[in-house]
Design a protein around this motif. Structure first.
Motif, short mmCIF file in Angstrom:
data_model
loop_
_atom_site.label_atom_id
_atom_site.label_comp_id
_atom_site.label_asym_id
_atom_site.label_seq_id
_atom_site.Cartn_x
_atom_site.Cartn_y
_atom_site.Cartn_z
N TYR A 2 0.95 -1.21 -0.12
CA TYR A 2 -0.18 -0.09 -0.18
C TYR A 2 0.87 1.20 0.11
N ALA A 64 -6.04 6.95 1.10
CA ALA A 64 -6.87 5.74 0.81
C ALA A 64 -6.61 4.64 1.70
N ARG A 66 -5.36 1.45 3.23
CA ARG A 66 -5.06 0.05 3.07
C ARG A 66 -6.36 -0.47 2.15
N SER A 67 -6.86 0.15 1.27
CA SER A 67 -8.06 -0.25 0.44
C SER A 67 -7.59 -0.36 -0.94
N PRO A 68 -8.20 -0.71 -1.78
CA PRO A 68 -7.80 -0.95 -3.13
C PRO A 68 -7.23 0.27 -3.88
N ASP A 69 -7.67 1.37 -3.42
CA ASP A 69 -7.22 2.50 -4.01
C ASP A 69 -6.13 3.14 -3.32
#
Length: 95
Positions: A2, A64, A66-69
């Motif tokens: 990330y 963002a 630790r998210s997909p983004d």
């Protein structure tokens, strides 16, 4: 990996205190545990962080979390797009 973790890692890699006690490869293994050190890849990614010409993109991907983004690969793709660079992905030739 990330973006938020990469930023922390690059800051640690640049720490004069840590650099005084560890060589680059050894420090990398401590900071980015489990990731093999490849000099060219490290410097390519570090450059994408240190020379972020579009700081708002880096900031957005950092926020963002630790998210997909928040994935580092998403940041790099957004950065390439903003700079008008082509994707690093290689096309697969059909047989």
């Amino acid at each position: 990996m990330y973006t938020c973790d990469m930023i922390v890692g690059f800051r640690q890699m640049d720490s004069p205190v840590l650099r005084k006690h560890y060589g680059q490869e050894q420090l990398f293994s401590l900071v980015f545990s489990g990731v093999p050190f490849v000099r060219a890849t490290y410097h390519d990614n570090r450059s994408a962080w240190a020379n972020s010409h579009v700081a708002s993109i880096l900031l957005a991907h950092n926020h963002a979390g630790r998210s997909p983004d928040g994935l580092w690969s998403c940041y790099k793709a957004s950065r390439r797009h903003a700079l008008g660079e082509k994707s690093k992905k290689k096309s697969v030739k059909s047989k």
